[in-house]
Design a protein around this motif. Sequence first.
Motif, PDB file in Angstrom:
ATOM      1  N   ILE A 170      40.687  71.423   0.441  1.00 29.55           N
ATOM      2  CA  ILE A 170      41.568  71.266   1.604  1.00 29.55           C
ATOM      3  C   ILE A 170      42.112  69.843   1.697  1.00 29.55           C
ATOM      4  O   ILE A 170      43.290  69.634   2.004  1.00 29.55           O
ATOM      5  N   ASN A 171      41.276  68.847   1.408  1.00 30.62           N
ATOM      6  CA  ASN A 171      41.734  67.455   1.430  1.00 30.62           C
ATOM      7  C   ASN A 171      42.801  67.206   0.365  1.00 30.62           C
ATOM      8  O   ASN A 171      43.777  66.490   0.619  1.00 30.62           O
ATOM      9  N   LYS A 172      42.613  67.779  -0.832  1.00 30.21           N
ATOM     10  CA  LYS A 172      43.598  67.603  -1.900  1.00 30.21           C
ATOM     11  C   LYS A 172      44.926  68.277  -1.533  1.00 30.21           C
ATOM     12  O   LYS A 172      46.001  67.737  -1.798  1.00 30.21           O
ATOM     13  N   ILE A 173      44.840  69.447  -0.904  1.00 32.53           N
ATOM     14  CA  ILE A 173      46.056  70.132  -0.450  1.00 32.53           C
ATOM     15  C   ILE A 173      46.777  69.264   0.575  1.00 32.53           C
ATOM     16  O   ILE A 173      47.999  69.117   0.548  1.00 32.53           O
ATOM     17  N   HIS A 174      45.995  68.677   1.498  1.00 30.09           N
ATOM     18  CA  HIS A 174      46.576  67.817   2.535  1.00 30.09           C
ATOM     19  C   HIS A 174      47.267  66.602   1.907  1.00 30.09           C
ATOM     20  O   HIS A 174      48.354  66.202   2.342  1.00 30.09           O
ATOM     21  N   GLU A 175      46.643  66.017   0.896  1.00 27.97           N
ATOM     22  CA  GLU A 175      47.240  64.862   0.209  1.00 27.97           C
ATOM     23  C   GLU A 175      48.591  65.230  -0.398  1.00 27.97           C
ATOM     24  O   GLU A 175      49.581  64.498  -0.245  1.00 27.97           O
ATOM     25  N   ILE A 176      48.634  66.371  -1.090  1.00 26.00           N
ATOM     26  CA  ILE A 176      49.871  66.813  -1.739  1.00 26.00           C
ATOM     27  C   ILE A 176      50.942  67.130  -0.698  1.00 26.00           C
ATOM     28  O   ILE A 176      52.107  66.739  -0.834  1.00 26.00           O
ATOM     29  N   THR A 177      50.540  67.835   0.369  1.00 24.11           N
ATOM     30  CA  THR A 177      51.481  68.204   1.432  1.00 24.11           C
ATOM     31  C   THR A 177      52.038  66.970   2.126  1.00 24.11           C
ATOM     32  O   THR A 177      53.237  66.875   2.394  1.00 24.11           O
ATOM     33  N   GLN A 179      52.253  63.929   0.871  1.00 26.28           N
ATOM     34  CA  GLN A 179      53.120  63.224  -0.067  1.00 26.28           C
ATOM     35  C   GLN A 179      54.492  63.871  -0.127  1.00 26.28           C
ATOM     36  O   GLN A 179      55.527  63.183  -0.151  1.00 26.28           O
ATOM     37  N   LYS A 180      54.524  65.208  -0.151  1.00 22.64           N
ATOM     38  CA  LYS A 180      55.798  65.926  -0.181  1.00 22.64           C
ATOM     39  C   LYS A 180      56.600  65.661   1.093  1.00 22.64           C
ATOM     40  O   LYS A 180      57.822  65.476   1.042  1.00 22.64           O
ATOM     41  N   SER A 181      55.910  65.639   2.240  1.00 22.26           N
ATOM     42  CA  SER A 181      56.572  65.375   3.518  1.00 22.26           C
ATOM     43  C   SER A 181      57.159  63.970   3.535  1.00 22.26           C
ATOM     44  O   SER A 181      58.278  63.753   4.011  1.00 22.26           O
ATOM     45  N   LEU A 182      56.401  63.011   3.001  1.00 25.12           N
ATOM     46  CA  LEU A 182      56.861  61.621   2.948  1.00 25.12           C
ATOM     47  C   LEU A 182      58.081  61.488   2.043  1.00 25.12           C
ATOM     48  O   LEU A 182      59.067  60.831   2.395  1.00 25.12           O
ATOM     49  N   GLU A 183      58.024  62.128   0.868  1.00 21.79           N
ATOM     50  CA  GLU A 183      59.146  62.071  -0.070  1.00 21.79           C
ATOM     51  C   GLU A 183      60.391  62.711   0.533  1.00 21.79           C
ATOM     52  O   GLU A 183      61.508  62.210   0.359  1.00 21.79           O
ATOM     53  N   ALA A 184      60.196  63.828   1.250  1.00 19.23           N
ATOM     54  CA  ALA A 184      61.329  64.501   1.892  1.00 19.23           C
ATOM     55  C   ALA A 184      61.942  63.621   2.974  1.00 19.23           C
ATOM     56  O   ALA A 184      63.162  63.560   3.129  1.00 19.23           O
ATOM     57  N   LYS A 185      61.084  62.904   3.730  1.00 21.41           N
ATOM     58  CA  LYS A 185      61.564  62.017   4.786  1.00 21.41           C
ATOM     59  C   LYS A 185      62.359  60.846   4.197  1.00 21.41           C
ATOM     60  O   LYS A 185      63.423  60.478   4.699  1.00 21.41           O
ATOM     61  N   ILE A 186      61.827  60.265   3.111  1.00 21.57           N
ATOM     62  CA  ILE A 186      62.516  59.152   2.455  1.00 21.57           C
ATOM     63  C   ILE A 186      63.880  59.607   1.922  1.00 21.57           C
ATOM     64  O   ILE A 186      64.887  58.921   2.083  1.00 21.57           O
ATOM     65  N   LEU A 187      63.900  60.789   1.303  1.00 21.15           N
ATOM     66  CA  LEU A 187      65.149  61.329   0.775  1.00 21.15           C
ATOM     67  C   LEU A 187      66.144  61.563   1.898  1.00 21.15           C
ATOM     68  O   LEU A 187      67.330  61.231   1.778  1.00 21.15           O
ATOM     69  N   ASN A 188      65.654  62.110   3.014  1.00 20.79           N
ATOM     70  CA  ASN A 188      66.510  62.384   4.160  1.00 20.79           C
ATOM     71  C   ASN A 188      67.059  61.082   4.759  1.00 20.79           C
ATOM     72  O   ASN A 188      68.242  60.985   5.097  1.00 20.79           O
ATOM     73  N   ASP A 189      66.176  60.066   4.867  1.00 23.21           N
ATOM     74  CA  ASP A 189      66.589  58.763   5.407  1.00 23.21           C
ATOM     75  C   ASP A 189      67.646  58.117   4.520  1.00 23.21           C
ATOM     76  O   ASP A 189      68.634  57.569   5.010  1.00 23.21           O
TER      77      ASP A 189
END
Length: 219
Positions: A170-177, A179-189
């Motif tokens: 669950i922790n590894k899934i959270h890390e990946i999720t 990271q994806k959210s952060l990358e999406a936010k950076i791309l959107n910004d």
Amino acid sequence: MEDSFDEDCDYLFKAVLIGDSAVGKSNLLSRFARNEFRLDSKPTIGVEFAYRNIKIGDKLIKAQIWDTAGQERFRAITSSYYRGALGALLVYDITRNATFANVKKWLKELREFGKPDMVVVLVGNKCDLGQTREVGEEEGREFAEKEGLCFMETSALENVNVEEAFLHMINKIHEITSQKSLEAKILNDNTTKSLLAAKEIVHIDHEVTATKQTTCCSA
């Protein structure tokens, strides 16, 4: 452990338990979800699931764990349940070498139907039965390293590493999720900044053109 089904969660993570029949998947799940163990546990028919809420940092995660049947006659039913799963516990019985040999088949199926970035933990269950062990711990660890999987030996009966195996996944899934959210936010910004910059350029050009026109008319 009591779960609040009405409580708002930040994430819902779906994961699956896979492996041969009678390797202890159902008892691993009941130990994790309700801290229960049943010696008279019967084979799973089709698919069953349980929930448990997990707090990671300031995020509340509802882990939805699906327990799949290990018998061949249920494969057509359960394969579709891999879709959408973010993690998997791939379980074998350390006292039965055949269940370890079949791990390759399960992993192939998991990669065929599952997500490419799915978190997979290889679990050697029933480590309390060391005196009848047929699969060495090092064998399991070497296979996991070769295939890029996490690895743990567990005992649902004695509650050894059960919590750790699920929480690691669950922790590894959270890390990946995250990271994806952060990358999406950076791309959107960055996209937003590019659009704003383009608007500024158009606006400036418009002003320059208007000024030139005024000067010409004045002359």
